[in-house]
Scaffold this motif. Structure first.
Motif, short mmCIF file in Angstrom:
data_model
loop_
_atom_site.label_atom_id
_atom_site.label_comp_id
_atom_site.label_asym_id
_atom_site.label_seq_id
_atom_site.Cartn_x
_atom_site.Cartn_y
_atom_site.Cartn_z
N MET A 104 0.82 -1.20 0.00
CA MET A 104 0.00 0.00 0.00
C MET A 104 0.86 1.26 0.00
O MET A 104 0.45 2.27 -0.55
N GLU A 105 2.04 1.17 0.59
CA GLU A 105 2.92 2.34 0.64
C GLU A 105 3.35 2.78 -0.76
O GLU A 105 3.59 3.97 -0.98
N LEU A 106 3.44 1.85 -1.68
CA LEU A 106 3.92 2.17 -3.02
C LEU A 106 2.93 3.03 -3.80
O LEU A 106 3.32 3.70 -4.77
N ILE A 107 1.69 3.04 -3.41
CA ILE A 107 0.70 3.89 -4.08
C ILE A 107 1.11 5.35 -3.96
O ILE A 107 0.96 6.14 -4.89
N ASP A 108 1.68 5.72 -2.80
CA ASP A 108 2.14 7.09 -2.59
C ASP A 108 3.30 7.45 -3.52
O ASP A 108 3.56 8.63 -3.77
N PHE A 109 4.00 6.45 -4.05
CA PHE A 109 5.11 6.69 -4.97
C PHE A 109 4.71 6.56 -6.43
O PHE A 109 5.56 6.61 -7.31
N GLY A 110 3.42 6.36 -6.70
CA GLY A 110 2.94 6.33 -8.08
C GLY A 110 2.54 4.98 -8.62
O GLY A 110 2.27 4.84 -9.81
N LEU A 111 2.47 3.96 -7.78
CA LEU A 111 2.06 2.64 -8.25
C LEU A 111 0.63 2.68 -8.77
O LEU A 111 -0.27 3.12 -8.08
N ASP A 112 0.44 2.22 -10.02
CA ASP A 112 -0.91 2.15 -10.61
C ASP A 112 -1.52 0.77 -10.41
O ASP A 112 -2.69 0.64 -10.06
N SER A 113 -0.72 -0.27 -10.69
CA SER A 113 -1.22 -1.64 -10.56
C SER A 113 -0.04 -2.58 -10.43
O SER A 113 1.10 -2.21 -10.67
N MET A 114 -0.35 -3.82 -10.07
CA MET A 114 0.68 -4.83 -9.96
C MET A 114 0.11 -6.17 -10.40
O MET A 114 -1.09 -6.38 -10.37
N ILE A 142 5.22 -7.77 -10.85
CA ILE A 142 5.43 -6.71 -11.82
C ILE A 142 4.62 -5.50 -11.37
O ILE A 142 3.43 -5.60 -11.08
N LEU A 143 5.29 -4.36 -11.29
CA LEU A 143 4.66 -3.11 -10.86
C LEU A 143 4.50 -2.19 -12.06
O LEU A 143 5.41 -2.08 -12.89
N TYR A 144 3.37 -1.49 -12.14
CA TYR A 144 3.10 -0.56 -13.23
C TYR A 144 2.84 0.82 -12.65
O TYR A 144 2.17 0.97 -11.63
N SER A 145 3.39 1.82 -13.33
CA SER A 145 3.13 3.21 -12.96
C SER A 145 3.06 4.03 -14.24
O SER A 145 3.47 3.59 -15.31
N ALA A 146 2.56 5.24 -14.11
CA ALA A 146 2.56 6.16 -15.24
C ALA A 146 4.00 6.58 -15.53
O ALA A 146 4.86 6.52 -14.64
N PHE A 147 4.27 6.99 -16.73
CA PHE A 147 5.61 7.40 -17.14
C PHE A 147 6.20 8.43 -16.18
O PHE A 147 7.35 8.31 -15.75
N GLU A 148 5.40 9.42 -15.83
CA GLU A 148 5.91 10.50 -14.98
C GLU A 148 6.17 10.06 -13.54
O GLU A 148 6.87 10.74 -12.80
N ASP A 149 5.66 8.90 -13.13
CA ASP A 149 5.87 8.39 -11.77
C ASP A 149 6.97 7.33 -11.70
O ASP A 149 7.27 6.81 -10.63
N GLN A 198 10.71 4.06 -8.40
CA GLN A 198 12.04 3.48 -8.19
C GLN A 198 12.62 3.95 -6.85
O GLN A 198 13.17 3.15 -6.09
N LYS A 199 12.51 5.25 -6.57
CA LYS A 199 13.01 5.78 -5.30
C LYS A 199 12.27 5.16 -4.11
O LYS A 199 12.87 4.86 -3.08
N GLY A 200 10.97 4.99 -4.25
CA GLY A 200 10.18 4.38 -3.19
C GLY A 200 10.61 2.94 -2.91
O GLY A 200 10.71 2.53 -1.75
N LEU A 201 10.86 2.19 -3.96
CA LEU A 201 11.32 0.81 -3.80
C LEU A 201 12.69 0.77 -3.11
O LEU A 201 12.91 -0.05 -2.22
#
Length: 88
Positions: A1-11, A19-26, A31-34
Motif C-alpha cells: 500500500m505504501e507504493l501507491i504514494d510513490f505512483g504505483l498504478d497496478s501490480m 510486476i509493478l506498473y506506474s505512469a511514465f511520470e511516476d 524506483q526511489k520508493g522501492l
C-alpha cells in the motif's frame, strides 16, 4: 500500500515475480520508493502499453506481422510499437 504514494498504478504476479506498473511520470518516484523500502528490483524498464486493442482474424494477424517485420528490418527504425495483442 505504501507504493501507491510513490505512483504505483497496478501490480501483477507472474510465476515468482511481481510486476509493478506506474505512469511514465511516476517511474522515477516508484524506483526511489522501492529503494527506500529496501525492495530489490530485478529489472526496471519503460514499456508502452496500449490503451485499447482490436481483435483481428488470422489473415489480418498475418498481414500485421509481415508489416511489423518489415519495420523492424529497417536500419533506421529503433523501436516498433503496436496495439495488437501478442497472444493471438
Amino acid at each position: 500500500m505504501e507504493l501507491i504514494d510513490f505512483g504505483l498504478d497496478s501490480m501483477a504476479r507472474e510465476d515468482d515475480e511481481i510486476i509493478l506498473y506506474s505512469a511514465f511520470e511516476d517511474f522515477g518516484n516508484l524506483q526511489k520508493g522501492l529503494e527506500g523500502l529496501n525492495i530489490e528490483v530485478a529489472k526496471a524498464e519503460l514499456v508502452r502499453l496500449p490503451s485499447h486493442t482490436k481483435k483481428l482474424d488470422d489473415s489480418q494477424v498475418e498481414e500485421v506481422i509481415i508489416l511489423l517485420d518489415k519495420f523492424e528490418e529497417d536500419d533506421d527504425v529503433a523501436n516498433v510499437f503496436h496495439t495488437m495483442d501478442e497472444s493471438e
